[in-house]
Write an enzyme that holds these catalytic residues in place. Sequence first.
Site, PDB file in Angstrom:
ATOM      1  N   LYS A  75      53.119  -3.527  50.981  1.00 35.23           N
ATOM      2  CA  LYS A  75      54.337  -2.612  50.706  1.00 35.23           C
ATOM      3  C   LYS A  75      53.808  -1.201  51.283  1.00 35.23           C
ATOM      4  O   LYS A  75      54.782  -0.232  51.489  1.00 35.23           O
ATOM      5  CB  LYS A  75      54.029  -2.427  48.997  1.00 35.23           C
ATOM      6  CG  LYS A  75      54.870  -1.369  48.513  1.00 35.23           C
ATOM      7  CD  LYS A  75      56.382  -1.450  48.574  1.00 35.23           C
ATOM      8  CE  LYS A  75      57.374  -0.495  47.926  1.00 35.23           C
ATOM      9  NZ  LYS A  75      57.371  -0.530  46.580  1.00 35.23           N
ATOM     10  N   LYS A  83      53.609   9.585  45.202  1.00 35.92           N
ATOM     11  CA  LYS A  83      52.554   8.720  44.665  1.00 35.92           C
ATOM     12  C   LYS A  83      52.219   7.667  45.848  1.00 35.92           C
ATOM     13  O   LYS A  83      51.045   7.059  46.080  1.00 35.92           O
ATOM     14  CB  LYS A  83      52.895   8.053  43.388  1.00 35.92           C
ATOM     15  CG  LYS A  83      51.838   7.152  42.853  1.00 35.92           C
ATOM     16  CD  LYS A  83      52.031   5.770  42.962  1.00 35.92           C
ATOM     17  CE  LYS A  83      53.226   5.309  42.514  1.00 35.92           C
ATOM     18  NZ  LYS A  83      53.277   3.723  42.477  1.00 35.92           N
ATOM     19  N   THR A 138      54.010  -0.984  42.318  1.00 34.75           N
ATOM     20  CA  THR A 138      53.333  -0.644  43.569  1.00 34.75           C
ATOM     21  C   THR A 138      51.981   0.406  43.070  1.00 34.75           C
ATOM     22  O   THR A 138      52.170   1.301  42.645  1.00 34.75           O
ATOM     23  CB  THR A 138      54.607   0.566  44.186  1.00 34.75           C
ATOM     24  OG1 THR A 138      55.399  -0.163  44.523  1.00 34.75           O
ATOM     25  CG2 THR A 138      53.820   0.889  45.660  1.00 34.75           C
TER      26      THR A 138
END
Length: 293
Positions: free
Chosen positions: A172, A240, A97
């Site tokens: 995502k 993050k 990711t």
Amino acid sequence: MTTVAFLGLGVMGYPMAGHLAGAGHTVRVYNRTASRAQQWLADYPGESFATPAEAARGAEVVFACVGNDNDLREVVAGEQGAFAGMDRGALFVDHTTASADVARELAAAGAEKGIGFLDAPVSGGQAGAEKGALTVMVGGAETDFERARPLIDCFARAANLLGPVGSGQLCKMVNQVCIAGLVQGLAEGLHFAKAAGLDAEQVIEVISKGAAQSWQMENRYKTMLAGEYEHGFAVDWMRKDLSIVLDEAQRNGALLPVTALVDQFYSEVQALGGGCWDTSSLLARLTNVRSFD
């Protein structure tokens, strides 16, 4: 069977690479901490290598699942990076990711060497990886996707091509936006139920059969009520991811007020010492809210 490489044997990559080996593919692995690769070899057939380039040499498809943009660049670029070992015509599939920008950057670098590139972040967490039931969001060329799909199917229950390189990462980001809002709503609902003197378990039993139902509700409410936050994706990693989302939103003009607020709430969970707790720990912040008055 296909010769593949897998770079990064963390909580996700370890079982993902294992599913590829279990399906009979020849798997060459690399992990920054070599002992982790040796542990993997004790569980699965394959071979480990000291650098990404060595692991990638001779592999038709190279997979990666590492931490962030810089980790990804580290295993891909440079003299010891995967691209240095890959043959023209090979394919790189990135399950990290990361940002859409780094996906486009590395895809362009790969194209110069005749290497295909897919950005393919996953959802489903460690449990999904272990069960081979991940959801994979893919960006790239359709021909590359069709080539990779039989391999991705070894550890995924669903894989969809969303558009050109970068589209997987953007999808995502949508996933993380939706999860952040859902978990905050669930935390507030449970908190309210307890404050109102209701049996929270009975409340969930009722409302989970209606429009409020979600995966988070059905899989996390019991551990949330028990104050157990060791069951999934860590707060540090969620922050993050949300930083990537919020950076992208600044560029594309999307308004994400709830996402920004939940990101701040997660920073407060970190202040409680919960950086390694799973994302459902937003409830802990509510029970400790006086700490932030």
